[in-house]
Design an enzyme around this catalytic site. Structure first.
Site, PDB file in Angstrom:
ATOM      1  N   LYS A   1       0.841  -1.215   0.000  1.00  0.00           N
ATOM      2  CA  LYS A   1       0.000   0.000   0.000  1.00  0.00           C
ATOM      3  C   LYS A   1       0.870   1.256   0.000  1.00  0.00           C
ATOM      4  CE  LYS A   1      -1.747   1.563   4.087  1.00  0.00           C
ATOM      5  NZ  LYS A   1      -1.444   2.960   4.430  1.00  0.00           N
ATOM      6  N   ASN A   2       1.866   1.277   0.885  1.00  0.00           N
ATOM      7  CA  ASN A   2       2.624   2.514   1.066  1.00  0.00           C
ATOM      8  C   ASN A   2       3.651   2.767  -0.043  1.00  0.00           C
ATOM      9  OD1 ASN A   2       1.070   3.032   3.246  1.00  0.00           O
ATOM     10  ND2 ASN A   2       2.599   2.443   4.791  1.00  0.00           N
TER      11      ASN A   2
ATOM     12  N   ARG B   1      -4.913  10.718   4.414  1.00  0.00           N
ATOM     13  CA  ARG B   1      -3.777  11.609   4.521  1.00  0.00           C
ATOM     14  C   ARG B   1      -2.834  11.520   3.310  1.00  0.00           C
ATOM     15  NH1 ARG B   1      -0.244  14.149   8.074  1.00  0.00           N
ATOM     16  NH2 ARG B   1       1.873  13.722   7.444  1.00  0.00           N
TER      17      ARG B   1
ATOM     18  N   CYS C   1      -5.850   7.875   9.437  1.00  0.00           N
ATOM     19  CA  CYS C   1      -5.905   7.326  10.789  1.00  0.00           C
ATOM     20  C   CYS C   1      -5.540   8.410  11.805  1.00  0.00           C
ATOM     21  CB  CYS C   1      -4.908   6.187  10.938  1.00  0.00           C
ATOM     22  SG  CYS C   1      -5.332   4.733  10.001  1.00  0.00           S
TER      23      CYS C   1
ATOM     24  N   ARG D   1       0.281  14.615  13.261  1.00  0.00           N
ATOM     25  CA  ARG D   1       0.807  14.407  11.915  1.00  0.00           C
ATOM     26  C   ARG D   1       0.845  15.673  11.062  1.00  0.00           C
ATOM     27  NH1 ARG D   1      -1.616   8.849   9.704  1.00  0.00           N
ATOM     28  NH2 ARG D   1       0.362   8.767   8.634  1.00  0.00           N
ATOM     29  N   PRO D   2       1.662  16.648  11.460  1.00  0.00           N
ATOM     30  CA  PRO D   2       1.758  17.880  10.673  1.00  0.00           C
ATOM     31  C   PRO D   2       2.453  17.644   9.327  1.00  0.00           C
ATOM     32  CG  PRO D   2       3.416  17.850  12.396  1.00  0.00           C
ATOM     33  CD  PRO D   2       2.589  16.613  12.580  1.00  0.00           C
TER      34      PRO D   2
ATOM     35  N   ASP E   1       4.633  20.151   8.087  1.00  0.00           N
ATOM     36  CA  ASP E   1       5.596  21.250   8.000  1.00  0.00           C
ATOM     37  C   ASP E   1       6.839  20.877   7.185  1.00  0.00           C
ATOM     38  OD1 ASP E   1       5.785  19.500  10.316  1.00  0.00           O
ATOM     39  OD2 ASP E   1       7.564  20.657  10.878  1.00  0.00           O
ATOM     40  N   LEU E   2       7.270  19.624   7.278  1.00  0.00           N
ATOM     41  CA  LEU E   2       8.502  19.238   6.573  1.00  0.00           C
ATOM     42  C   LEU E   2       8.289  19.215   5.060  1.00  0.00           C
ATOM     43  CD1 LEU E   2       9.636  16.379   8.986  1.00  0.00           C
ATOM     44  CD2 LEU E   2      10.557  18.701   8.861  1.00  0.00           C
TER      45      LEU E   2
ATOM     46  N   ASP F   1       4.397   0.580  12.054  1.00  0.00           N
ATOM     47  CA  ASP F   1       3.206  -0.064  11.488  1.00  0.00           C
ATOM     48  C   ASP F   1       3.047  -1.518  11.931  1.00  0.00           C
ATOM     49  OD1 ASP F   1       2.649   2.297  10.236  1.00  0.00           O
ATOM     50  OD2 ASP F   1       3.385   1.690   8.269  1.00  0.00           O
TER      51      ASP F   1
ATOM     52  N   VAL G   1       7.762   7.072  16.840  1.00  0.00           N
ATOM     53  CA  VAL G   1       7.468   7.709  15.549  1.00  0.00           C
ATOM     54  C   VAL G   1       6.193   8.558  15.613  1.00  0.00           C
ATOM     55  CG1 VAL G   1       7.035   7.301  13.085  1.00  0.00           C
ATOM     56  CG2 VAL G   1       8.697   5.883  14.305  1.00  0.00           C
TER      57      VAL G   1
ATOM     58  N   ARG H   1      -8.620  -0.306   4.636  1.00  0.00           N
ATOM     59  CA  ARG H   1      -7.721   0.681   4.033  1.00  0.00           C
ATOM     60  C   ARG H   1      -6.381   0.053   3.682  1.00  0.00           C
ATOM     61  NH1 ARG H   1      -6.701   5.610   7.456  1.00  0.00           N
ATOM     62  NH2 ARG H   1      -5.560   6.008   5.564  1.00  0.00           N
TER      63      ARG H   1
HETATM   64  N1  EPU Z   1       5.985  14.564  10.750  1.00  0.00           N
HETATM   65  C1  EPU Z   1       6.164  15.880  11.057  1.00  0.00           C
HETATM   66  N2  EPU Z   1       6.131  16.808  10.040  1.00  0.00           N
HETATM   67  C2  EPU Z   1       5.933  16.439   8.744  1.00  0.00           C
HETATM   68  C3  EPU Z   1       5.780  15.087   8.430  1.00  0.00           C
HETATM   69  C4  EPU Z   1       5.807  14.159   9.469  1.00  0.00           C
HETATM   70  O1  EPU Z   1       6.323  16.245  12.233  1.00  0.00           O
HETATM   71  O2  EPU Z   1       5.927  17.323   7.874  1.00  0.00           O
HETATM   72  C5  EPU Z   1       5.977  13.579  11.850  1.00  0.00           C
HETATM   73  C6  EPU Z   1       4.620  12.886  11.942  1.00  0.00           C
HETATM   74  O3  EPU Z   1       3.729  13.650  12.718  1.00  0.00           O
HETATM   75  C7  EPU Z   1       4.964  11.568  12.574  1.00  0.00           C
HETATM   76  C8  EPU Z   1       6.355  11.275  12.025  1.00  0.00           C
HETATM   77  O4  EPU Z   1       6.872  12.522  11.545  1.00  0.00           O
HETATM   78  O5  EPU Z   1       5.017  11.689  13.962  1.00  0.00           O
HETATM   79  C9  EPU Z   1       6.390  10.237  10.915  1.00  0.00           C
HETATM   80  O6  EPU Z   1       5.679  10.689   9.807  1.00  0.00           O
HETATM   81  P1  EPU Z   1       6.029  10.312   8.302  1.00  0.00           P
HETATM   82  O7  EPU Z   1       5.916  11.533   7.491  1.00  0.00           O
HETATM   83  O8  EPU Z   1       7.307   9.536   8.261  1.00  0.00           O
HETATM   84  O9  EPU Z   1       4.847   9.322   7.964  1.00  0.00           O
HETATM   85  P2  EPU Z   1       3.822   9.403   6.767  1.00  0.00           P
HETATM   86  O10 EPU Z   1       4.522   9.666   5.495  1.00  0.00           O
HETATM   87  O11 EPU Z   1       2.687  10.276   7.135  1.00  0.00           O
HETATM   88  C10 EPU Z   1       4.036   6.860   6.216  1.00  0.00           C
HETATM   89  C11 EPU Z   1       3.087   5.710   6.098  1.00  0.00           C
HETATM   90  C12 EPU Z   1       2.551   5.350   7.474  1.00  0.00           C
HETATM   91  C13 EPU Z   1       3.741   4.986   8.356  1.00  0.00           C
HETATM   92  C14 EPU Z   1       4.755   6.139   8.392  1.00  0.00           C
HETATM   93  C15 EPU Z   1       6.004   5.819   9.171  1.00  0.00           C
HETATM   94  C16 EPU Z   1       2.172   6.035   3.889  1.00  0.00           C
HETATM   95  C17 EPU Z   1       1.002   6.357   3.034  1.00  0.00           C
HETATM   96  N3  EPU Z   1       1.988   6.080   5.206  1.00  0.00           N
HETATM   97  O12 EPU Z   1       3.269   7.934   6.778  1.00  0.00           O
HETATM   98  O13 EPU Z   1       1.723   4.213   7.301  1.00  0.00           O
HETATM   99  O14 EPU Z   1       3.297   4.701   9.658  1.00  0.00           O
HETATM  100  O15 EPU Z   1       5.132   6.487   7.049  1.00  0.00           O
HETATM  101  O16 EPU Z   1       6.641   4.704   8.660  1.00  0.00           O
HETATM  102  O17 EPU Z   1       3.229   5.704   3.378  1.00  0.00           O
HETATM  103  C18 EPU Z   1       0.072   2.648   7.870  1.00  0.00           C
HETATM  104  O18 EPU Z   1       0.284   2.092   6.777  1.00  0.00           O
HETATM  105  O19 EPU Z   1      -0.625   2.127   8.790  1.00  0.00           O
HETATM  106  C19 EPU Z   1       0.643   3.978   8.098  1.00  0.00           C
HETATM  107  C20 EPU Z   1       0.186   4.805   9.027  1.00  0.00           C
END
Ligand code: EPU
Length: 421
Positions: A22-23, A93, A117, A122-123, A125-126, A308, A330, A400
């Site tokens: 999925k990811n 998201r 979820c 989950r901001p 900003d980055l 995950d 995380v 999902r």
């Molecule tokens: N974060 C920030 N600022 C940002 C982006 C992220 O502070 O701009 C923080 C988030 O709040 C969080 C942490 O960084 O605390 C990790 O976020 P990341 O951006 O790495 O995760 P993501 O891209 O939103 C993907 C997967 C998630 C998985 C995470 C971590 C997808 C579609 N989703 O999310 O998958 O948990 O990486 O490996 O690729 C799942 O499949 O159940 C799932 C939640």
């Protein structure tokens, strides 16, 4: 309302085949917006989230078509909008991932705060900092977030404060058309990042270093069509490995890249599982012990223990001998399954980002709710060993990210059904 009904089951036995990730599929589908020629994606998992991102592409003017159950053709020649509808954004998201490609192709993107979820604030900003570093102007008000770069993006060095998976992907995609070279430092190293880079390179992009913490992208003018096969889902694979362990089963997982789930294999061995890997074969056999031993896990960005798989592993820890510990680093709110596992008789105490689990000899069936995708999977696994009947509600979360989890578990001998209440 649909529910999953799980009854105490015999040890799981047999083979199960893992779907495409999925990811990986979500960012790669978003990246298909970057070109104008046909993209053919194979091993696309049949999941609710995939349907949402394809719908997002349609709303933006791209054509999408299923060639068979797991093969999708995408053509973005007629991309005509930079605005992602709120209705779709609020569902998932990952819809945010179209922002980088839109900025690259149209010089503009406008979207809403993402849904998905509820596992923390989950901001984004980055992602935005990355776009700004490439010369984009951020437009933001109470509900809409946008970025503009009407004269195009310009490569730069971007240091991520945290190796965010989504930010790395969005910046990588935006940079494919930027002038000059972009370097992402402290980039995420997940296998899904490597899959996206391989896909972009097949389209004619110039991405180097994916899988390390420094990714270099040289901008190109045009990307072409290609065919790409999505990598196997390491999280689905890990979920079935835990299913084997928790039921004292003997399960062979097919279509798995074992190097992607080293920490899960290591922890399963530590609690007493016998794991067999097969040279040059994409499968692994997991035999669960009579009574697993307690252990500790700490979730970390790849190659650390995946967040995950935390919930599923915690379900396993509820019946491990002695005390187990989980530290979630995380996400700040990924313990919602704890209250549900407690309803099933688990002894868990949480304090901040740590959970302490005192193993019990058995769990009991209860009415529980999937509070997020992986929490839902964890409750299904717990139900397999709980006395009596476990009813899992809010299973749209499970849909999902798991295709036919009920059918796959039944195929291994689980006593499980999906019902409409
Ligand atoms: N974060 C920030 N600022 C940002 C982006 C992220 O502070 O701009 C923080 C988030 O709040 C969080 C942490 O960084 O605390 C990790 O976020 P990341 O951006 O790495 O995760 P993501 O891209 O939103 C993907 C997967 C998630 C998985 C995470 C971590 C997808 C579609 N989703 O999310 O998958 O948990 O990486 O490996 O690729 C799942 O499949 O159940 C799932 C939640």
């Amino acid at each position: 309302m649909e529910k999953i009904i799980v009854r105490k089951s015999e040890p799981l036995k047999g083979h199960v085949k893992i779907d495409g990730a999925k990811n990986s599929a979500l960012p790669i589908i978003a990246a298909s917006l970057l070109g104008t020629e046909d993209i053919i994606l194979e091993d696309v998992p049949n999941l609710a989230d995939v349907k949402v991102i394809l719908q997002v592409l349609n709303e933006l003017g791209a054509e999408t078509e299923y060639l068979d159950e797991n093969t999708v053709r995408i053509n973005s020649a007629n991309l005509n909008s930079y605005q992602t509808p709120y209705a779709l954004m609020s569902k998932m998201r990952a819809s945010f991932l179209v922002m980088g490609p839109l900025l690259a192709r149209l010089g503009r993107t406008e979207t809403h705060m993402p849904g998905g979820c509820a596992i923390g604030s989950r901001p984004i900003d980055l992602h935005l900092k990355g776009f700004m570093a490439l010369g984009a102007l951020i437009v933001e008000n109470t509900s809409v977030i946008g970025a503009k770069a009407e004269k195009g993006l310009i490569g730069d060095i971007i240091y991520l404060d945290f190796p965010s998976v989504g930010a790395t992907q969005n910046i990588m995609m935006a940079a494919t058309h930027a002038k000059g070279e972009t370097i992402i430092e402290n980039a995420a190293k997940e296998p899904e990042i490597v899959d996206l880079a391989n896909f972009l390179n097949k389209m004619g992009a110039d991405v180097k270093g994916a899988g390390t913490s420094s990714i270099r992208i040289k901008g190109v003018n045009k990307l072409r069509g290609c065919t790409h096969q999505i990598i196997p889902d390491r999280i689905e694979a890990a979920t079935f490995m835990v299913a084997a362990a928790i039921t004292k089963g003997d399960v062979t997982i097919d279509n798995i890249i074992t190097s992607h789930i080293r920490p899960v294999i290591a922890k399963l061995k530590e609690i007493g599982c016998t794991i067999t890997e097969f040279e040059n074969e994409d499968k692994v056999r997991v035999v669960g012990p009579d009574r697993p031993r307690g252990t500790r896990i700490k979730t970390l960005p790849y190659p650390g223990f995946p967040t995950d798989v935390q919930a599923q592993f915690m379900a396993l820890m509820t019946i491990c001998e002695g005390i187990s510990k989980v530290e979630e680093t995380v996400f700040e709110n990924r313990f919602m399954h704890v209250a549900e596992l407690q309803k099933m008789g688990a002894l868990i105490v949480t304090e901040g980002k740590e959970a302490r689990i005192a193993g019990v000899p058995k769990l009991k069936g209860a009415n529980v709710k999937a509070t997020d995708l992986r929490a839902g999977a964890a409750l299904v696994l717990a139900g397999l060993i709980a006395d009596g009947v476990t009813s899992v509600g809010d299973i749209y979360h499970i849909d999902r990210g798991y295709n036919n989890i009920v059918g796959k578990l039944r195929g291994l001998g689980a006593n499980i059904d999906r019902i409409t209440d």
